[in-house]
Design a protein around this motif. Structure first.
Motif: not given
Ligand SMILES: *[C@@H]1O[C@H](CO)[C@@H](O)[C@H](O)[C@H]1NC(C)=O
Ligand SMILES: *[C@@H]1O[C@H](CO)[C@@H](O)[C@H](O)[C@H]1NC(C)=O
Ligand SMILES: *[C@@H]1O[C@H](CO)[C@@H](O)[C@H](O)[C@H]1NC(C)=O
Ligand SMILES: *[C@@H]1O[C@H](CO)[C@@H](O)[C@H](O)[C@H]1NC(C)=O
Ligand SMILES: *[C@@H]1O[C@H](CO)[C@@H](O)[C@H](O)[C@H]1NC(C)=O
Ligand SMILES: *[C@@H]1O[C@H](CO)[C@@H](O)[C@H](O)[C@H]1NC(C)=O
Ligand SMILES: *[C@@H]1O[C@H](CO)[C@@H](O)[C@H](O)[C@H]1NC(C)=O
Ligand SMILES: *[C@@H]1O[C@H](CO)[C@@H](O)[C@H](O)[C@H]1NC(C)=O
Length: 339
Positions: A279-283, A286-290
């Motif tokens: 899962c890639n959370a982006t705004n 920036g972004s952060d994957i889990k």
């Protein structure tokens, strides 16, 4: 010898008290110091117990003419509108020279306005960057009693005092450097002007808040608390990628086992194949994957199956062996009894 010393000491003490009496002016002020609001009223008495040729008040406003008859005179101002008034009470004693006692007067004025603003306005703020806040205090006197305090919500961040001895109202600008983080999103900054004029001043000391507090919005990127999660596949599987960020993040999922685009932060399914789901959370920040690793409970099934089959086999062998040996023994016995 010893007596001589005592006489000498006595003479010295006489001398000291004599010079002391000369320095001392036989006047008493009540109160001895005044703190008065600009435009306020003030009354101070000056009295003496010695015979005199005249006693009076001198000041840049409302002086009291010299009088011979009284031992107590009052300096009174109903509306004090001078910053530098310097009053003193004087006396012409019958014995000795004219002397005077000054009355220390502190004329104060609470600020006309206290306001907070950001220097170089770039709304909203971004996490980790430095910003400058500014507090403007207008029309305050005397500035040496002023303290400007900075607050974030209810927490005191910093405070500033001033050493200028100017008596008339001044404007002061104080700045504060801040480096907001994600926890500061929604925090309220304000500055407060406090005028602490001491024990003779108003109690509690006057405090004026910045008229409008500064509500701070902080932009920050998503950051998961853990970057991988292993899930044993049960009846239902839930992959929760929800993470706090400002602005609210968008979610994208990728996996060899997904053939449709999912934009929600949570996947709830009973038909999820074992494997890796990213899962890639982006705004905008920036972004952060889990990564979710889904493991099937199937591996545990085989283990138990193998164990049960193995135990059954062992039991079977034991039974067969037992039968075999017991029949063999019975045959032996039969032979023995025959003999
Ligand atoms: C002034 O008046 C007060 C009270 O009436 C008295 O105690 C004091 O001794 C007087 N001071 C002088 C210098 O006479
Ligand atoms: C002193 O007081 C008396 C009466 O109490 C008065 O007649 C006289 O004029 C006064 N003198 C002065 C200089 O004020
Ligand atoms: C706090 O105030 C002092 C003096 O006014 C100043 O030197 C210091 O840099 C300030 N601290 C911050 C974090 O702004
Ligand atoms: C303080 O600011 C006010 C308003 O901006 C201005 O009118 C006034 O002259 C300033 N006073 C001083 C002492 O600079
Ligand atoms: C204090 O600041 C936080 C953000 O850091 C904000 O969410 C909260 O509402 C504030 N509390 C009060 C009482 O102002
Ligand atoms: C200033 O504002 C804060 C928060 O709004 C409040 O708790 C405090 O009592 C105010 N102080 C004054 C002097 O008005
Ligand atoms: C998913 O999105 C990508 C690009 O955004 C697109 O190329 C692809 O066809 C989409 N797949 C499905 C199953 O909608
Ligand atoms: C997550 O998505 C963002 C925006 O599409 C992209 O820039 C970033 O490289 C992606 N991260 C990973 C690890 O794929």
């Amino acid at each position: 010898m010893f007596q001589h010393l005592i006489v000498y000491l006595f003479a010295v003490s006489q001398l000291v008290s004599l010079t002391g009496a000369q320095d001392e002016c036989p006047l008493q002020l009540n109160p001895q110091r005044v703190v008065v609001r600009y435009g306020g009223s003030v009354a101070v008495t000056c009295n003496t117990s010695v015979a005199h040729k005249g006693i009076g008040w001198e000041a840049s406003e409302r002086l009291v003419p010299m009088t011979r008859n009284q031992s107590l005179i009052t300096w009174r101002v109903s509306e004090l509108t001078e910053w530098d008034i310097n009053p003193y009470c004087y006396i012409n004693p019958n014995k000795g020279a004219q002397c005077q006692i000054e009355l220390p007067v502190t004329v104060y004025k609470t600020p006309d306005s206290v306001s907070i603003s950001t220097v170089i306005h770039t709304e909203p703020m971004k996490e980790g960057q430095q910003y400058e806040l500014q507090c403007d205090v207008h029309g305050v006197a005397p500035v040496q009693y002023l303290t400007v305090k900075w607050y974030k919500n209810q927490t005191l961040l910093n405070q500033t005092t001033f050493s200028d001895t100017i008596e008339t109202p001044v404007n002061k600008t104080v700045t504060l450097l801040i480096r907001p983080d994600r926890a500061d999103d929604g925090a309220q900054y304000r500055c407060e002007a406090e005028l602490d004029l001491g024990a003779e001043g108003p109690q509690p000391p006057p405090k004026i808040n910045s008229t409008e507090p500064l509500n701070v919005e902080v932009y920050y990127k998503p950051r998961h608390s853990s970057s991988t999660e292993t899930i044993i596949k049960d009846d239902k599987v839930m992959l929760d990628c929800t993470v706090k960020a400002n602005p609210a993040p968008d979610y994208t999922w990728s996996s060899d086992h997904l053939n449709l685009n999912i934009s929600s932060s949570v996947i709830k399914s009973s038909a999820l194949s074992p494997g890796k789901y990213t899962c890639n959370a982006t705004n905008t920040q920036g972004s952060d994957i889990k990564v979710f690793i889904v493991k099937s409970t199937g591996t545990r099934h085989t283990f138990w199956t193998v164990l049960i089959v193995f135990l059954l086999l062992v039991t079977l062998i034991v039974i067969i062996l037992f039968c075999f040996f017991s029949s063999f023994l019975m045959k032996c016995c039969d032979i023995n009894t025959l003999k």
